[in-house]
Motif scaffolding. Structure first.
Motif, PDB file in Angstrom:
ATOM      1  N   ASP A   7      19.320  38.292  27.371  1.00  0.00           N
ATOM      2  CA  ASP A   7      19.296  36.981  26.714  1.00  0.00           C
ATOM      3  C   ASP A   7      20.380  36.891  25.644  1.00  0.00           C
ATOM      4  OD1 ASP A   7      17.083  36.268  28.209  1.00  0.00           O
ATOM      5  OD2 ASP A   7      15.649  36.571  26.564  1.00  0.00           O
ATOM      6  N   LYS A   8      20.889  35.668  25.446  1.00  0.00           N
ATOM      7  CA  LYS A   8      21.809  35.415  24.343  1.00  0.00           C
ATOM      8  C   LYS A   8      21.009  35.339  23.043  1.00  0.00           C
ATOM      9  CE  LYS A   8      25.547  33.056  24.942  1.00  0.00           C
ATOM     10  NZ  LYS A   8      26.573  32.037  25.125  1.00  0.00           N
ATOM     11  N   ILE A   9      21.641  35.778  21.981  1.00  0.00           N
ATOM     12  CA  ILE A   9      21.019  35.701  20.663  1.00  0.00           C
ATOM     13  C   ILE A   9      20.835  34.225  20.300  1.00  0.00           C
ATOM     14  CG2 ILE A   9      21.500  36.090  18.193  1.00  0.00           C
ATOM     15  CD1 ILE A   9      20.580  38.568  19.666  1.00  0.00           C
ATOM     16  N   PRO A  10      19.668  33.839  19.775  1.00  0.00           N
ATOM     17  CA  PRO A  10      19.488  32.448  19.374  1.00  0.00           C
ATOM     18  C   PRO A  10      20.432  32.090  18.218  1.00  0.00           C
ATOM     19  CG  PRO A  10      17.492  33.740  18.935  1.00  0.00           C
ATOM     20  CD  PRO A  10      18.490  34.648  19.554  1.00  0.00           C
ATOM     21  N   SER A  11      20.824  30.849  18.180  1.00  0.00           N
ATOM     22  CA  SER A  11      21.700  30.375  17.115  1.00  0.00           C
ATOM     23  C   SER A  11      20.863  29.761  16.006  1.00  0.00           C
ATOM     24  CB  SER A  11      22.685  29.341  17.666  1.00  0.00           C
ATOM     25  OG  SER A  11      23.533  28.895  16.629  1.00  0.00           O
ATOM     26  N   GLU A  19      29.704  38.341  -2.331  1.00  0.00           N
ATOM     27  CA  GLU A  19      30.240  38.672  -3.653  1.00  0.00           C
ATOM     28  C   GLU A  19      29.982  37.583  -4.678  1.00  0.00           C
ATOM     29  OE1 GLU A  19      34.320  39.942  -3.620  1.00  0.00           O
ATOM     30  OE2 GLU A  19      33.990  41.231  -1.878  1.00  0.00           O
ATOM     31  N   LYS A  20      29.920  36.327  -4.239  1.00  0.00           N
ATOM     32  CA  LYS A  20      29.730  35.207  -5.160  1.00  0.00           C
ATOM     33  C   LYS A  20      28.335  34.608  -5.085  1.00  0.00           C
ATOM     34  CE  LYS A  20      34.595  34.035  -5.056  1.00  0.00           C
ATOM     35  NZ  LYS A  20      35.602  33.015  -4.750  1.00  0.00           N
ATOM     36  N   GLY A  21      27.424  35.276  -4.393  1.00  0.00           N
ATOM     37  CA  GLY A  21      26.068  34.763  -4.270  1.00  0.00           C
ATOM     38  C   GLY A  21      25.657  34.635  -2.818  1.00  0.00           C
ATOM     39  N   PRO A  22      24.550  33.936  -2.563  1.00  0.00           N
ATOM     40  CA  PRO A  22      24.048  33.800  -1.201  1.00  0.00           C
ATOM     41  C   PRO A  22      25.063  33.129  -0.276  1.00  0.00           C
ATOM     42  CG  PRO A  22      22.383  33.116  -2.772  1.00  0.00           C
ATOM     43  CD  PRO A  22      23.649  33.309  -3.543  1.00  0.00           C
ATOM     44  N   GLU A  23      25.180  33.686   0.916  1.00  0.00           N
ATOM     45  CA  GLU A  23      26.062  33.122   1.945  1.00  0.00           C
ATOM     46  C   GLU A  23      25.260  32.921   3.217  1.00  0.00           C
ATOM     47  OE1 GLU A  23      29.421  35.712   2.513  1.00  0.00           O
ATOM     48  OE2 GLU A  23      30.133  35.434   0.455  1.00  0.00           O
ATOM     49  N   LYS A  24      25.469  31.768   3.844  1.00  0.00           N
ATOM     50  CA  LYS A  24      24.803  31.473   5.109  1.00  0.00           C
ATOM     51  C   LYS A  24      25.728  31.848   6.256  1.00  0.00           C
ATOM     52  CE  LYS A  24      22.094  27.825   3.071  1.00  0.00           C
ATOM     53  NZ  LYS A  24      21.744  26.419   3.043  1.00  0.00           N
ATOM     54  N   ILE A  25      25.115  32.263   7.361  1.00  0.00           N
ATOM     55  CA  ILE A  25      25.883  32.621   8.544  1.00  0.00           C
ATOM     56  C   ILE A  25      25.050  32.316   9.780  1.00  0.00           C
ATOM     57  CG2 ILE A  25      25.147  35.044   8.498  1.00  0.00           C
ATOM     58  CD1 ILE A  25      28.075  35.659   9.512  1.00  0.00           C
ATOM     59  N   ALA A  26      25.693  31.812  10.810  1.00  0.00           N
ATOM     60  CA  ALA A  26      25.001  31.542  12.079  1.00  0.00           C
ATOM     61  C   ALA A  26      24.842  32.864  12.830  1.00  0.00           C
ATOM     62  CB  ALA A  26      25.791  30.547  12.907  1.00  0.00           C
ATOM     63  N   SER A  27      23.656  33.101  13.329  1.00  0.00           N
ATOM     64  CA  SER A  27      23.367  34.373  14.004  1.00  0.00           C
ATOM     65  C   SER A  27      24.277  34.597  15.211  1.00  0.00           C
ATOM     66  CB  SER A  27      21.902  34.442  14.425  1.00  0.00           C
ATOM     67  OG  SER A  27      21.554  33.315  15.206  1.00  0.00           O
ATOM     68  N   ASP A  28      24.517  33.555  15.998  1.00  0.00           N
ATOM     69  CA  ASP A  28      25.361  33.747  17.183  1.00  0.00           C
ATOM     70  C   ASP A  28      26.799  34.076  16.791  1.00  0.00           C
ATOM     71  OD1 ASP A  28      25.577  31.132  16.203  1.00  0.00           O
ATOM     72  OD2 ASP A  28      25.909  30.255  18.187  1.00  0.00           O
ATOM     73  N   ALA A  29      27.310  33.494  15.715  1.00  0.00           N
ATOM     74  CA  ALA A  29      28.666  33.796  15.250  1.00  0.00           C
ATOM     75  C   ALA A  29      28.744  35.219  14.689  1.00  0.00           C
ATOM     76  CB  ALA A  29      29.106  32.791  14.197  1.00  0.00           C
ATOM     77  N   LEU A  30      27.711  35.641  13.998  1.00  0.00           N
ATOM     78  CA  LEU A  30      27.691  36.968  13.392  1.00  0.00           C
ATOM     79  C   LEU A  30      27.834  38.075  14.434  1.00  0.00           C
ATOM     80  CD1 LEU A  30      27.277  38.853  10.946  1.00  0.00           C
ATOM     81  CD2 LEU A  30      24.814  38.596  11.305  1.00  0.00           C
ATOM     82  N   PHE A  31      27.185  37.916  15.572  1.00  0.00           N
ATOM     83  CA  PHE A  31      27.157  38.982  16.575  1.00  0.00           C
ATOM     84  C   PHE A  31      28.176  38.806  17.699  1.00  0.00           C
ATOM     85  CE2 PHE A  31      22.766  38.798  14.815  1.00  0.00           C
ATOM     86  CZ  PHE A  31      22.872  39.967  14.078  1.00  0.00           C
ATOM     87  N   ALA A  32      28.957  37.731  17.658  1.00  0.00           N
ATOM     88  CA  ALA A  32      29.978  37.495  18.693  1.00  0.00           C
ATOM     89  C   ALA A  32      31.072  38.561  18.598  1.00  0.00           C
ATOM     90  CB  ALA A  32      30.578  36.107  18.530  1.00  0.00           C
ATOM     91  N   GLY A  33      31.420  39.139  19.739  1.00  0.00           N
ATOM     92  CA  GLY A  33      32.514  40.093  19.808  1.00  0.00           C
ATOM     93  C   GLY A  33      32.232  41.449  19.191  1.00  0.00           C
ATOM     94  N   GLY A 102      14.867  33.623   5.880  1.00  0.00           N
ATOM     95  CA  GLY A 102      13.969  33.072   4.866  1.00  0.00           C
ATOM     96  C   GLY A 102      12.826  32.214   5.371  1.00  0.00           C
ATOM     97  N   ASN A 103      13.083  31.379   6.345  1.00  0.00           N
ATOM     98  CA  ASN A 103      12.044  30.501   6.878  1.00  0.00           C
ATOM     99  C   ASN A 103      11.491  30.988   8.216  1.00  0.00           C
ATOM    100  OD1 ASN A 103      12.176  28.662   4.710  1.00  0.00           O
ATOM    101  ND2 ASN A 103      14.007  27.758   5.603  1.00  0.00           N
ATOM    102  N   GLY A 104      11.914  32.168   8.642  1.00  0.00           N
ATOM    103  CA  GLY A 104      11.425  32.719   9.902  1.00  0.00           C
ATOM    104  C   GLY A 104      12.009  32.045  11.132  1.00  0.00           C
ATOM    105  N   ALA A 105      13.131  31.359  10.982  1.00  0.00           N
ATOM    106  CA  ALA A 105      13.731  30.632  12.116  1.00  0.00           C
ATOM    107  C   ALA A 105      14.171  31.564  13.235  1.00  0.00           C
ATOM    108  CB  ALA A 105      14.917  29.786  11.644  1.00  0.00           C
ATOM    109  N   PHE A 106      14.763  32.708  12.882  1.00  0.00           N
ATOM    110  CA  PHE A 106      15.196  33.648  13.911  1.00  0.00           C
ATOM    111  C   PHE A 106      13.981  34.261  14.597  1.00  0.00           C
ATOM    112  CE2 PHE A 106      16.669  37.513  15.878  1.00  0.00           C
ATOM    113  CZ  PHE A 106      17.902  37.151  16.400  1.00  0.00           C
ATOM    114  N   ALA A 107      13.012  34.701  13.806  1.00  0.00           N
ATOM    115  CA  ALA A 107      11.792  35.298  14.372  1.00  0.00           C
ATOM    116  C   ALA A 107      11.133  34.335  15.358  1.00  0.00           C
ATOM    117  CB  ALA A 107      10.821  35.687  13.260  1.00  0.00           C
ATOM    118  N   LYS A 108      11.057  33.068  14.979  1.00  0.00           N
ATOM    119  CA  LYS A 108      10.431  32.075  15.848  1.00  0.00           C
ATOM    120  C   LYS A 108      11.271  31.831  17.099  1.00  0.00           C
ATOM    121  CE  LYS A 108       8.364  27.526  15.955  1.00  0.00           C
ATOM    122  NZ  LYS A 108       7.990  26.332  15.231  1.00  0.00           N
ATOM    123  N   GLY A 135      26.921  39.236  21.439  1.00  0.00           N
ATOM    124  CA  GLY A 135      25.960  38.147  21.364  1.00  0.00           C
ATOM    125  C   GLY A 135      24.849  38.154  22.400  1.00  0.00           C
ATOM    126  N   VAL A 136      24.787  39.204  23.210  1.00  0.00           N
ATOM    127  CA  VAL A 136      23.767  39.313  24.258  1.00  0.00           C
ATOM    128  C   VAL A 136      22.929  40.571  24.014  1.00  0.00           C
ATOM    129  CG1 VAL A 136      23.378  39.577  26.749  1.00  0.00           C
ATOM    130  CG2 VAL A 136      25.215  38.087  25.923  1.00  0.00           C
TER     131      VAL A 136
END
Length: 160
Positions: A7-11, A19-33, A102-108, A135-136
């Motif tokens: 399966d592909k990783i959910p986005s 370094e400057k505080g909280p940073e958001k990242i899309a799960s599919d982009a994080l694991f691509a390549g 934080g909101n359990g979006a990936f887990a869900k 990403g798979v």
């Protein structure tokens, strides 16, 4: 549906402390390549997670990298500040990316949520580890409730 091998990783949006505080990242982009190992825990600072799960991956980081792993990430349904504090307390440094779901979006989205309400924890992630290649999901190891066997760093190393 629970995430399976192939399966592909959910986005979904995850966060980590930059370094400057909280940073958001899309799960599919994080694991691509990348070849990545992600291990998820029910909660930061909880007994098994703090005494065995996270330390096992810190101890085995060089062996994982030697097997071609580009990124090791710890994922939990906690906020980014808690994940950052837990990483500091465990001396993770830059070895492991501490990811907040934080909101359990990936887990869900992965079908890997659990109800920890009986312990005052609300909806959390099951304990698991997975190997991701570009990403798979190439392997996934989900623990039975209360167990800690197939998601350990040593188990993942044998699967690589």
């Amino acid at each position: 549906m629970t995430l399976q091998k192939g399966d592909k990783i959910p986005s979904v949006e995850l966060a980590h402390m930059g370094e400057k505080g909280p940073e958001k990242i899309a799960s599919d982009a994080l694991f691509a390549g990348k070849t990545a190992v992600v291990f998820a825990v029910p909660g930061a600072f909880t007994p098994t997670c703090s005494a065995r799960h996270l330390p096992g991956f810190v101890d085995q980081i060089d062996a994982l990298k030697a097997k071609g792993v580009d990124l090791v990430a710890c994922l939990s349904v906690n906020d980014v500040f808690v994940m950052n504090a837990w990483g500091k307390s465990a001396h993770v440094d830059d070895k492991i990316l501490m990811l907040a779901d934080g909101n359990g979006a990936f887990a869900k989205a992965a079908g890997l949520e659990m109800d920890g309400s009986g312990f005052g924890m609300g909806i959390r992630s099951k304990r698991y580890a997975m190997i991701i290649k570009d990403g798979v999901v190439s392997d996934i190891f989900v623990e039975e409730p209360g167990a800690f066997e197939v998601s350990s760093a040593e188990y993942v190393l044998k699967a690589l």
